[in-house]
Design a protein around this motif. Structure first.
Motif, PDB file in Angstrom:
ATOM      1  N   ALA A  66     -13.495   6.019  -2.167  1.00 16.26           N
ATOM      2  CA  ALA A  66     -12.790   4.923  -2.829  1.00 16.26           C
ATOM      3  C   ALA A  66     -12.352   5.322  -4.237  1.00 16.26           C
ATOM      4  O   ALA A  66     -11.225   5.059  -4.649  1.00 16.26           O
ATOM      5  CB  ALA A  66     -13.685   3.676  -2.884  1.00 16.26           C
ATOM      6  N   TYR A 113       0.836  -1.196   0.000  1.00 11.52           N
ATOM      7  CA  TYR A 113       0.000   0.000   0.000  1.00 11.52           C
ATOM      8  C   TYR A 113       0.872   1.247   0.000  1.00 11.52           C
ATOM      9  O   TYR A 113       1.832   1.345   0.742  1.00 11.52           O
ATOM     10  CB  TYR A 113      -0.884  -0.019   1.244  1.00 11.52           C
ATOM     11  N   ARG A 172      -5.470   8.044   8.915  1.00 13.99           N
ATOM     12  CA  ARG A 172      -6.157   9.266   9.326  1.00 13.99           C
ATOM     13  C   ARG A 172      -7.534   8.929   9.885  1.00 13.99           C
ATOM     14  O   ARG A 172      -8.040   7.828   9.653  1.00 13.99           O
ATOM     15  CB  ARG A 172      -6.278  10.250   8.149  1.00 13.99           C
ATOM     16  N   VAL A 210      -5.275   2.135  -2.829  1.00 20.21           N
ATOM     17  CA  VAL A 210      -6.700   2.078  -2.494  1.00 20.21           C
ATOM     18  C   VAL A 210      -6.922   1.708  -1.027  1.00 20.21           C
ATOM     19  O   VAL A 210      -7.492   2.476  -0.258  1.00 20.21           O
ATOM     20  CB  VAL A 210      -7.462   1.111  -3.430  1.00 20.21           C
ATOM     21  N   THR A 211      -6.461   0.543  -0.642  1.00 19.59           N
ATOM     22  CA  THR A 211      -6.792   0.033   0.688  1.00 19.59           C
ATOM     23  C   THR A 211      -5.571  -0.614   1.340  1.00 19.59           C
ATOM     24  O   THR A 211      -4.849  -1.357   0.689  1.00 19.59           O
ATOM     25  CB  THR A 211      -7.935  -1.003   0.597  1.00 19.59           C
ATOM     26  N   ARG A 261      -7.991  -0.124   6.099  1.00 15.67           N
ATOM     27  CA  ARG A 261      -8.048   1.327   5.915  1.00 15.67           C
ATOM     28  C   ARG A 261      -8.272   1.661   4.441  1.00 15.67           C
ATOM     29  O   ARG A 261      -7.423   1.415   3.600  1.00 15.67           O
ATOM     30  CB  ARG A 261      -6.759   1.985   6.415  1.00 15.67           C
ATOM     31  N   LEU A 262      -9.404   2.273   4.147  1.00 11.61           N
ATOM     32  CA  LEU A 262      -9.748   2.715   2.797  1.00 11.61           C
ATOM     33  C   LEU A 262      -9.246   4.143   2.622  1.00 11.61           C
ATOM     34  O   LEU A 262      -9.731   5.050   3.316  1.00 11.61           O
ATOM     35  CB  LEU A 262     -11.274   2.637   2.619  1.00 11.61           C
ATOM     36  N   ARG A 263      -8.269   4.304   1.714  1.00 10.06           N
ATOM     37  CA  ARG A 263      -7.675   5.640   1.493  1.00 10.06           C
ATOM     38  C   ARG A 263      -7.264   6.287   2.819  1.00 10.06           C
ATOM     39  O   ARG A 263      -7.381   7.501   2.993  1.00 10.06           O
ATOM     40  CB  ARG A 263      -8.662   6.552   0.755  1.00 10.06           C
ATOM     41  N   GLY A 264      -6.830   5.494   3.772  1.00 10.24           N
ATOM     42  CA  GLY A 264      -6.327   6.025   5.034  1.00 10.24           C
ATOM     43  C   GLY A 264      -7.297   5.928   6.199  1.00 10.24           C
ATOM     44  O   GLY A 264      -6.890   5.948   7.361  1.00 10.24           O
ATOM     45  N   TYR A 265      -8.605   5.824   5.905  1.00  9.07           N
ATOM     46  CA  TYR A 265      -9.613   5.783   6.969  1.00  9.07           C
ATOM     47  C   TYR A 265      -9.951   4.348   7.364  1.00  9.07           C
ATOM     48  O   TYR A 265     -10.133   3.501   6.486  1.00  9.07           O
ATOM     49  CB  TYR A 265     -10.910   6.470   6.521  1.00  9.07           C
ATOM     50  N   PRO A 293      -2.721   7.301   1.019  1.00  8.02           N
ATOM     51  CA  PRO A 293      -2.695   8.245   2.127  1.00  8.02           C
ATOM     52  C   PRO A 293      -2.369   7.549   3.448  1.00  8.02           C
ATOM     53  O   PRO A 293      -2.746   6.394   3.667  1.00  8.02           O
ATOM     54  CB  PRO A 293      -4.132   8.790   2.161  1.00  8.02           C
ATOM     55  N   GLY A 294      -1.679   8.241   4.340  1.00  7.48           N
ATOM     56  CA  GLY A 294      -1.345   7.688   5.649  1.00  7.48           C
ATOM     57  C   GLY A 294      -2.588   7.523   6.513  1.00  7.48           C
ATOM     58  O   GLY A 294      -3.679   7.988   6.163  1.00  7.48           O
ATOM     59  N   GLY A 349     -10.370   9.235  -3.863  1.00  2.29           N
ATOM     60  CA  GLY A 349      -9.236   9.330  -2.956  1.00  2.29           C
ATOM     61  C   GLY A 349      -9.461  10.177  -1.722  1.00  2.29           C
ATOM     62  O   GLY A 349      -8.701  10.078  -0.756  1.00  2.29           O
TER      63      GLY A 349
END
Lengths: 277, 277, 277, 277
Positions: free
Chosen positions: B41, A269, A275, B10-11, B19-23, A272-273, B44
């Motif tokens: 998704a 991956y 969050r 992505v994940t 974590r999807l895009r960091g969340y 983004p980090g 981003g």
């Protein structure tokens, strides 16, 4: 009007009027969420606010699980051959089947049968669960959820059958499961199938090795308690995962060259980090 | 770590953490809608509340349009051969292409080019539209939206090309279009692409015959104003229509026998009567 | 007899009589080969014995190329999700596209254009090639195949475009190509397109690096000389490769467990040892 | 060499050498037919000349059956949405399933079980059939084919189950069936499964209404006698019908406009007139 004339109860189309299960689609737009409208389309009636929110959470839980599941790998492989977006998505959906996503359907069967057995032991299907109370305290008339679970698992052990919806190759404690059940409880939607799903988890824990309920099993339990027919079991996963498949295909098409050897393991991956909301 | 090692943004999957895009996906569940999570998704980043609601409305608008479009007909035909749910859905998605759903992509190209031309005539891309004001009142510096639309349509007329996203075989005034633009306006998301889409409609009206903007064109205009890349154009339709396809396949499997001759015309609606929210 | 009545010229079905392009299918059985019958279905007429044999060889050449191409990888991935045979085959066929198998179509375009240019340089399309003789000796009236090939490649070099049907990631001298052209020559079917394909190969060789004609290019040249329309270009590959896809899916289903991580590189052959006819 | 390393016995790829099940593919080209090479790919060994010819006839028998079966209707519908050739073919193949083409698989199961029962009644699987002789004359030791067929049909009648591979909506006497059995007999390949298939037909005839063996049943009987595993049952139909699907898709793309309403009944043949070889 020929012999081939047939009927459909999904959508009525007239000039300048589109009605989904009776409701004008332009009236639904901006007033109900996609999850609510999807429920309407699939089940025929609008859900309550609470049901709509639980369905929304089921959809969100299933959007993506990285690039290793067969659905994404198949979609990326089709993309790598040079196909348009739609064939890539279709290729991904074809990989959703008995062994990938299909545990929802299988687990719904198990839970449906188990709750039926539970009801019957309590004196017939008329005696409904009083809700969140434990199966053990159901009174002297019948077996508790725990006893039914133990009985079924013993039968499985004899034939070497494994129960679907339990265990995960990566997660020992799937965060999606806990959250789903939390939301179901908050919404007052926790019923006998969720109770039974937990009972199976407890019984499996007694066998020494922990085989926790996974997200497929948790979705199965929620769908059962929501009254979704088993034939629609995989629908929720298919609808949601279509999003993840598209996100991955878009990445494949914009980031990589065609005819790439797509390693199912050697990937990492780099988005983004971590969050929070 | 071989030469085939690759990356995906992505994940991120770790034991007990998705974590999807960091969340964290379990944090998203119950807190953002499916439409918002789908946007996250695909694009981003989480959308604003307003963008999320417009995307939700786009999804709802596209859920179903009856049993006659190729996607549903193909899915029903695959179902009639006896296939499982997933192959039926895949067959339906394969029928979404250039001529069915594809007008969104084509119209996004047209609108993108038209707005670019409009911006350039006004002295370069730096001069942004002030919003809802008509193209005609844009001042003396450049062409208005109407002039750009007229110019492009004149070019099309010369080559016999037709503009995508306008005209419908059934609806002369598509209710989904009006509602989409209304929602976009309420949310303050109406930009130059919607303005341009309307300018084309007005110009086409001047040619004598009314060729109104259809829902594909309206979605295209919204997606352009939302900054969605053209390569993702069909995604929103695919995701939403998957719901309708499944609803029809479920009906086929529960209501009709296999190997049925599925007439694309001789069908009628027999679902719930007209009703309002 | 409604407005939707339509016609098909492929097969006539009557009680106890099935006629493919006019021939009783039971009369074809046992009298013509599958390759001949496939040609009849696709092209409308039975092929000569020689054409039938060349088509047969094209089919045989394309049956399989191991487990690494996207079509097989996609099919195995779908199989790994637990799908039935048909969805696996469909998933595999979806991966046949522009970048996998599609070189046949693209190369047919190149060769068709090149031979047209060659014909025109020689004083119009009326002047047919005398057959196997080299382009250089075509007389003073026009350009030879070599000159046309050089001219086109020079144009490609300017725009950075690469010619389809040349070069292979594994084979420097594809044995299928030599055999195909040998069979075409023996059958007296070698025409201007094969000649032109070889001319391109020679010219590419002059540029220092050898970029030999691959099997896609060789098939393209044969199909052009046989008069197959470009829209059918990929058909022959699709039909033949369906066999290889099924052989691999059968192996997956009988030899491996579901949800396997299918490495596109870390695989080796363990079938029958080298043997000859 | 990682833990994901795996093996395949289909094709060995080395630079400039492609070996299908051990044979150089360029050596196979021009020397074995597509049917023989397909058998090699699927079954692992080259067939005898006789087996190759029967397989060829099975392929030819299955190439097409007009534009009404779900596989062609689905492919045409996908084409009508504007998709490329491959997604159309894939859509068509998805419609081949339990109810369309799947009778071959189901009938193979029935015939396999029936012949097993027959063998057992005759004193175990060691007692092989002496070939074309009628089941009735098999000696005093066991049941004849007729008795086994009657017994099984009686069991079916009790449970309301219908036998697969018998009866056809159009053909009362399928010309493909007679020709297949004729070819099998000529080639000396008629075994106990064909014998049993005929026995079922005779028994069904005794019940008053004629429910003749159809082409699916005839192919099933041949494949059983040829030793094809049931998991490969549908393969032969899929491979052959891919040709018919492509012929129809090509016609759709060259003859009709996109988004056509494709009537499954209101169609007629307008191809070449009746002709013979």
């Amino acid at each position: 009007m020929g012999e081939n004339r047939w009927k459909t109860a999904v959508t009525k189309i007239q000039p300048n009027e589109i009605r989904l299960r009776g409701y004008r689609i332009d009236e639904l737009m901006g007033r109900v969420s996609f999850a609510e409208a999807a429920w309407l389309a699939l089940m025929g009636e609008l859900p309550t606010k609470e049901v709509g929110q639980l369905v929304d959470a089921i959809f969100v839980s299933s959007i993506d699980h990285g690039a290793t599941p067969p659905s994404v790998m198949a979609a990326l492989t089709v993309a790598s051959g040079g196909a348009a977006l739609e064939p890539c998505v279709a290729g991904g959906i074809l990989a959703i089947s008995k062994s990938h996503g299909g545990a929802v359907e299988e687990c719904m069967r198990v839970l449906t049968d188990a709750v039926k057995r539970w009801n019957e032991s309590a004196g017939g299907p008329g005696k409904e669960s009083s809700g969140g109370s434990g199966g053990e305290s159901r009174g002297g008339a019948g077996m508790g959820a725990a006893a039914v679970a133990a009985e079924i698992l013993a039968e499985y052990n004899k034939t070497g059958k494994r129960i679907s919806g339990y265990g995960h190759r990566i997660h020992t404690k799937d965060p999606r499961k806990d959250r789903l059940f939390e939301l179901a409880e908050e919404a007052g939607l926790k019923g006998k199938h969720i109770e039974m799903a937990v009972a199976f988890e407890n019984e499996l824990g007694k066998e020494g090795k922990s085989i926790p309920l996974n997200v497929d099993g948790a979705i199965a339990a929620c769908l059962c308690d929501l009254g979704v027919p088993i034939l629609l079991a995989n629908s929720f996963f298919i609808i949601a995962r279509t999003v993840g498949i598209i996100a991955h295909v878009y990445e494949e098409k914009t980031r990589y060259k065609p005819m790439r050897r797509i390693d199912p393991v050697e990937q990492e991956y780099d988005g983004p980090g971590d969050r929070g909301l």
